[in-house]
Design an enzyme around this catalytic site. Sequence first.
Site, PDB file in Angstrom:
ATOM      1  N   GLU A 121      18.441  30.412  32.170  1.00 30.49           N
ATOM      2  CA  GLU A 121      18.884  29.521  31.104  1.00 30.49           C
ATOM      3  C   GLU A 121      19.937  28.570  31.629  1.00 30.49           C
ATOM      4  OE1 GLU A 121      20.331  31.651  27.744  1.00 30.49           O
ATOM      5  OE2 GLU A 121      18.333  32.289  27.152  1.00 30.49           O
ATOM      6  N   CYS A 134      26.536  24.434  31.799  1.00 28.92           N
ATOM      7  CA  CYS A 134      26.758  25.747  32.406  1.00 28.92           C
ATOM      8  C   CYS A 134      25.521  26.115  33.222  1.00 28.92           C
ATOM      9  CB  CYS A 134      27.022  26.764  31.299  1.00 28.92           C
ATOM     10  SG  CYS A 134      27.250  28.441  31.894  1.00 28.92           S
ATOM     11  N   CYS A 141      22.027  39.395  38.955  1.00 30.53           N
ATOM     12  CA  CYS A 141      23.266  39.471  39.731  1.00 30.53           C
ATOM     13  C   CYS A 141      23.350  40.855  40.364  1.00 30.53           C
ATOM     14  CB  CYS A 141      24.474  39.241  38.813  1.00 30.53           C
ATOM     15  SG  CYS A 141      26.048  39.138  39.696  1.00 30.53           S
ATOM     16  N   CYS A 145      29.123  44.270  36.791  1.00 33.22           N
ATOM     17  CA  CYS A 145      30.309  44.321  35.934  1.00 33.22           C
ATOM     18  C   CYS A 145      29.896  45.023  34.638  1.00 33.22           C
ATOM     19  CB  CYS A 145      30.842  42.918  35.670  1.00 33.22           C
ATOM     20  SG  CYS A 145      31.327  42.088  37.201  1.00 33.22           S
ATOM     21  N   CYS A 148      28.978  43.029  31.409  1.00 36.83           N
ATOM     22  CA  CYS A 148      28.152  41.814  31.543  1.00 36.83           C
ATOM     23  C   CYS A 148      26.669  42.150  31.494  1.00 36.83           C
ATOM     24  CB  CYS A 148      28.482  41.106  32.853  1.00 36.83           C
ATOM     25  SG  CYS A 148      27.408  39.697  33.208  1.00 36.83           S
ATOM     26  N   CYS A 380      27.141  32.048  28.610  1.00 36.97           N
ATOM     27  CA  CYS A 380      27.792  32.347  29.880  1.00 36.97           C
ATOM     28  C   CYS A 380      27.978  33.831  30.082  1.00 36.97           C
ATOM     29  CB  CYS A 380      29.153  31.672  29.953  1.00 36.97           C
ATOM     30  SG  CYS A 380      29.020  29.949  30.367  1.00 36.97           S
TER      31      CYS A 380
HETATM   32  N1  SAH Z   1      29.565  35.782  38.341  1.00 35.26           N
HETATM   33  C1  SAH Z   1      30.589  34.857  38.053  1.00 35.26           C
HETATM   34  C2  SAH Z   1      30.172  33.754  37.121  1.00 35.26           C
HETATM   35  C3  SAH Z   1      29.266  34.087  35.949  1.00 35.26           C
HETATM   36  S1  SAH Z   1      29.928  34.989  34.603  1.00 35.26           S
HETATM   37  C4  SAH Z   1      31.791  35.582  37.488  1.00 35.26           C
HETATM   38  O1  SAH Z   1      31.684  36.767  37.174  1.00 35.26           O
HETATM   39  O2  SAH Z   1      32.835  34.964  37.407  1.00 35.26           O
HETATM   40  C5  SAH Z   1      30.978  33.840  33.719  1.00 35.26           C
HETATM   41  C6  SAH Z   1      32.117  34.531  32.968  1.00 35.26           C
HETATM   42  O3  SAH Z   1      31.630  35.250  31.818  1.00 35.26           O
HETATM   43  C7  SAH Z   1      32.860  35.549  33.834  1.00 35.26           C
HETATM   44  O4  SAH Z   1      34.252  35.437  33.657  1.00 35.26           O
HETATM   45  C8  SAH Z   1      32.351  36.849  33.261  1.00 35.26           C
HETATM   46  O5  SAH Z   1      33.245  37.893  33.562  1.00 35.26           O
HETATM   47  C9  SAH Z   1      32.244  36.530  31.799  1.00 35.26           C
HETATM   48  N2  SAH Z   1      31.417  37.471  31.033  1.00 35.26           N
HETATM   49  C10 SAH Z   1      30.395  38.231  31.467  1.00 35.26           C
HETATM   50  N3  SAH Z   1      29.893  38.977  30.455  1.00 35.26           N
HETATM   51  C11 SAH Z   1      30.598  38.674  29.352  1.00 35.26           C
HETATM   52  C12 SAH Z   1      30.533  39.112  27.983  1.00 35.26           C
HETATM   53  N4  SAH Z   1      29.617  39.978  27.579  1.00 35.26           N
HETATM   54  N5  SAH Z   1      31.416  38.581  27.122  1.00 35.26           N
HETATM   55  C13 SAH Z   1      32.320  37.659  27.539  1.00 35.26           C
HETATM   56  N6  SAH Z   1      32.419  37.221  28.796  1.00 35.26           N
HETATM   57  C14 SAH Z   1      31.581  37.712  29.710  1.00 35.26           C
HETATM   58 FE1  SF4 Z   2      27.613  39.144  38.002  1.00 33.83          FE
HETATM   59 FE2  SF4 Z   2      28.102  39.271  35.386  1.00 33.83          FE
HETATM   60 FE3  SF4 Z   2      29.837  40.333  37.107  1.00 33.83          FE
HETATM   61 FE4  SF4 Z   2      29.598  37.650  36.951  1.00 33.83          FE
HETATM   62  S1  SF4 Z   2      30.334  39.024  35.339  1.00 33.83           S
HETATM   63  S2  SF4 Z   2      29.695  38.922  38.820  1.00 33.83           S
HETATM   64  S3  SF4 Z   2      27.390  37.468  36.506  1.00 33.83           S
HETATM   65  S4  SF4 Z   2      27.720  41.007  36.754  1.00 33.83           S
END
Ligand code: SAH
Ligand code: SF4
Length: 405
Positions: A121, A134, A141, A145, A148, A380
């Site tokens: 997306e 974005c 990935c 995390c 996420c 995002c």
């Molecule tokens: N992988 C990179 C960029 C993509 S994620 C990173 O982790 O920075 C973009 C942002 O969205 C990151 O700060 C991530 O921690 C945050 N994010 C991921 N899952 C989320 C969620 N469920 N709610 C809010 N923010 C989230």
């Molecule tokens: Fe990967 Fe999601 Fe962690 Fe960003 S926040 S590094 S997209 S697992």
Amino acid sequence: MTAVLETPIEKTPLERYVPPAKPSLVGLTRGALADALGAVGVPASQHKMRVQQIWHWLYVRGAKDFSQMTSVSKELRALLDTHYTLARPEVVAEQVSVDGTRKWLLRLPGEVAGERPHEVECVYIPESDRGTLCLSSQVGCTLNCSFCHTGTQRLVRNLTAGEIVGQIMVARDRLGDFVGAERAQGPGVPTAGDRVVSNIVMMGMGEPLYNFEAVRDALLVASDGDGLAISKRRITLSTSGIVPMMERAGAELGVMLAVSLHAVRDDLRDQLVPVNRKYPIADLLAACRNYPGLSNTRRITFEYVMLKGVNDSLADAKALVRLLSGIPAKINLIPFNPWPGSNYQCSDWEQIERFSEIIFDAGYASPVRTPRGRDILAACGQLKSATEKLSAPERLALRAMAMTD
Ligand code: SAH
Ligand code: SF4
């Protein structure tokens, strides 16, 4: 959920997907484009001029077809057409929300011929003074995390530079944001004048610093002043903290940096952002302090997702302020976006308010801007997830905070 104003484009079944037969020139660096010309017999003495011409047609005019390139000789156009295309990723769905947020579902070929295609997306968020796109850097990935959604998907593959630039091309195509194109209609699209896509954030799917070369090449194409011309100050790369790559990112790319911090103690960050076990907070902050070009006018944005009862105590807020002291920083509190099966809840609004007050009192003054495109949080943070459990006013208020500058 996002109110859809436009009917999604009819989706062709995945089984009927036909991968492109010829390579696309979209997203090649100037050097790679010259090589592509050389490969089909264009003499080296012409490369510079031809690259400049193609660059202009492609990135300023948004040409989709070599036949549009009227300043290029007919013979060369025919030659290029035999070997290459100007194709962007295939758009399989488009959604426009009431606040002007647009989402495109894009289909990309599998890595191996015959493999199922992939989907990513790309999201556009208009605000009064900018339009932010974005972008994704990977399908899925490798970093799991715990909060996420993207992290729960197995990595399918890295995107190519062409596929990253292709996301910008799709957005500009659909928004009518090329010279001479007709502007798209609908909420959030400036009628004339301003660029529709003025900013880029690498905050979609994937960890950009684990696909560094492609991300670098794509962003150098995006920031090229004779083409897409998006200034490096308007491009932000978000990383979970891949310390050894941060200096290279600063030196070779020089875009704005956002760091997904999310916790102030290693034991907690180890759980939330497991790559912390490899690159703990002290190392991460040292890399931030050394980030090339860092200054009070080029601050690092620290992202901090608000997880109820996990990282949102007032002691955490105070520790956050202490931790970042001396680093030119902005702090972006992100309301957690729940997804089916997630083990966290978003912090209560009152708690986020108290947390942000401590940060505000520490001097991180943040004007609250008109909350536009709040659906990007869904994009995002939890690509492809459909739940939004917060009430509309809560989301509005939270988004306003998250969008502070
Ligand atoms: N992988 C990179 C960029 C993509 S994620 C990173 O982790 O920075 C973009 C942002 O969205 C990151 O700060 C991530 O921690 C945050 N994010 C991921 N899952 C989320 C969620 N469920 N709610 C809010 N923010 C989230
Ligand atoms: Fe990967 Fe999601 Fe962690 Fe960003 S926040 S590094 S997209 S697992």
